[in-house]
Design an enzyme around this catalytic site. Structure first.
Site, short mmCIF file in Angstrom:
data_model
loop_
_atom_site.label_atom_id
_atom_site.label_comp_id
_atom_site.label_asym_id
_atom_site.label_seq_id
_atom_site.Cartn_x
_atom_site.Cartn_y
_atom_site.Cartn_z
N GLY A 127 34.14 57.98 2.88
CA GLY A 127 34.33 58.66 4.16
C GLY A 127 35.67 59.35 4.22
O GLY A 127 36.59 58.89 4.92
N TYR A 128 35.81 60.44 3.49
CA TYR A 128 37.06 61.21 3.46
C TYR A 128 36.90 62.54 4.20
O TYR A 128 37.46 62.75 5.27
CB TYR A 128 37.49 61.46 2.02
CG TYR A 128 38.35 60.39 1.40
CD1 TYR A 128 38.29 59.07 1.83
CD2 TYR A 128 39.21 60.69 0.35
CE1 TYR A 128 39.08 58.09 1.25
CE2 TYR A 128 40.00 59.72 -0.24
CZ TYR A 128 39.94 58.42 0.21
OH TYR A 128 40.72 57.46 -0.37
N SER A 129 36.14 63.46 3.61
CA SER A 129 36.05 64.83 4.13
C SER A 129 35.44 64.87 5.52
O SER A 129 34.57 64.06 5.87
CB SER A 129 35.23 65.71 3.19
OG SER A 129 35.88 65.87 1.95
N GLU A 244 39.53 59.28 -8.99
CA GLU A 244 38.35 60.12 -8.85
C GLU A 244 38.48 61.38 -9.70
O GLU A 244 37.54 61.78 -10.39
CB GLU A 244 38.14 60.50 -7.39
CG GLU A 244 36.93 61.40 -7.16
CD GLU A 244 36.79 61.87 -5.73
OE1 GLU A 244 35.75 62.47 -5.42
OE2 GLU A 244 37.71 61.64 -4.93
N SER A 382 39.92 70.68 -4.12
CA SER A 382 39.60 71.95 -4.79
C SER A 382 40.59 72.23 -5.92
O SER A 382 41.73 71.77 -5.91
CB SER A 382 39.60 73.10 -3.79
OG SER A 382 40.92 73.38 -3.36
N ASN A 383 40.15 73.02 -6.90
CA ASN A 383 41.01 73.33 -8.04
C ASN A 383 42.28 74.05 -7.62
O ASN A 383 43.33 73.89 -8.26
CB ASN A 383 40.23 74.15 -9.07
CG ASN A 383 39.28 73.29 -9.88
OD1 ASN A 383 39.13 72.10 -9.63
ND2 ASN A 383 38.62 73.89 -10.85
#
Length: 397
Positions: A127-129, A244, A382-383
């Site tokens: 439950g992060y984003s 991760e 994101s990268n």
């Protein structure tokens, strides 16, 4: 760094290979090989077999029930599992929240949760984003208000992978809205059966139900389910994300994908010659293989740096960037090699030809994987964000 495997490491490779040959169920192996979706039962079946062998917590120290492997053993295990078409271990419990519990959890939390993770009693989700708080995770708005021995949690999480199967969620919540945004976040363990939680599916571009939205409406969570001190959630989150991102590199799967790409490009004919012999296409395959070799060395270095139980450093961001880009490139090359065969197909038009249906299904699955791989450069941070981390941490910019 010595890149030659010792006799003991080669023996370990044979041990892993023999175990996979004897224990990996044929039906699960074939579904993975053909790119078909796995059920929750498929994942649990394989992870229970690993648990029985003592090989589920590959990154765990022996004191907590893991095999105590070093970086080379972990590398060999991942490589052999990918080559044998074994399912990827669902990472949220064993590879993500478990290291956080080991590092920041109380002894009571360790005794309760870690054995349940190893025995697959709990299926965890992340439950992060949130809507509006993805790469800028510190902007999350899910609130947790203290009420005696409980927090009352309200908000929304999104892109919750496999949340439809989970009975537990590790969750970042805002416990203090008045301080600097990173300082007001706490890390909670939430029982998904608690009243007030609802899960709604999100169907991805490849047609799969892999991710979800999770809504929390005045959900009561015991204070005893908080990891670390109140306001320490951002520290826990950063520690977890390095684990991760290291996993997202997917080195073993990239090596298997490269091998499959070469076999496809040798079968496909272009102007009377195998596609792999065409200079333009061959150049891209060779470039990908060289980058994969470099990634392998970097991966081993990062694992070696973390062998004593610490978190990988900013190097994990480099792994995430290069690994995700490489896996996307390999899926793109495979899709190009197959051409129209990678398009979706309708089995009712194949007139009962099971062999043709099988071949078409395999090719169509590769097309679906191409779409699914688009997300690799976004999730886990994101990268673009990862490049900023590298610039600040390693380059001092």
């Amino acid at each position: 760094m010595n890149l030659e495997f010792t006799a003991e490491e080669q023996a370990f490779r044979r041990e892993v290979r023999d175990f996979l040959a004897a224990k990996l169920p044929y039906g699960i192996r074939e579904r993975v090989r053909l790119g078909r979706r796995l059920s929750a039962d498929d994942h649990l079946c394989w992870q229970n077999l690993l648990s029985e062998r003592g090989w589920l917590g590959v990154n765990w120290p022996q004191e907590h029930g893991g095999p105590g492997w070093g970086p080379v053993e972990r590398h060999i295990f991942d490589e052999e599992c990918a080559a044998a078409h074994a399912p990827t271990i669902v990472p949220f419990g064993v590879s993500m929240v478990a290291p956080v519990i080991m590092k920041f959890g109380s002894e009571t939390q360790k005794r309760h949760y870690l054995p349940r993770i190893l025995s697959n009693q709990d299926w965890w989700c992340q439950g992060y984003s949130e809507p509006g708080a993805g790469s800028d995770l510190a902007s999350l708005r899910t609130r947790a208000v203290r009420d005696g021995d409980e927090y009352v949690v309200s908000g929304q999480k999104t892109w919750t992978t496999l949340g439809q199967h989970a009975n537990m969620m590790f969750c970042l919540v805002r416990t203090d809205p008045e301080v600097k945004k990173q300082a007001g976040i706490s890390f909670l363990l939430v029982d998904m059966e608690t009243p007030g939680i609802s899960v709604r599916p999100i169907i991805t571009l490849d047609g799969a139900h892999e991710v979800n939205e999770v809504f929390l409406d005045e959900v009561r969570v015991p204070v005893a389910n908080r990891i670390g001190e109140e306001g320490q959630g951002w520290t826990c989150a950063k520690f977890l994300l390095t684990h991760e991102r290291t996993g997202i590199a997917g080195l073993g799967h990239a090596k298997q994908a490269l091998s499959h790409l070469k076999s496809v490009a040798l079968e496909v004919q272009h102007r009377g010659r195998p596609l792999l012999e065409q200079p333009g296409f061959r150049q891209r395959v060779v470039k990908a293989e060289i980058e994969l070799m470099a990634l392998e060395v970097t991966h081993l270095r990062v694992l070696a740096a973390a062998r004593d139980g610490g978190a990988p450093g900013a190097e994990s961001s480099l792994l995430k960037v290069r690994g995700s880009e490489l896996r996307q490139e390999l899926s793109e090359l495979t899709r190009r090699a197959l051409g129209p065969q990678a398009l979706p197909f309708f089995p009712e038009y194949l007139f009962g030809d099971q062999e043709l249906e099988r071949e078409e299904a395999e090719h169509a699955a590769l097309g679906a994987q191409y779409f699914n791989r688009r997300k690799l450069s976004i999730y886990g941070g994101s990268n673009e964000i990862q490049k900023s981390i590298v610039a600040k941490t390693l380059l001092g910019m």
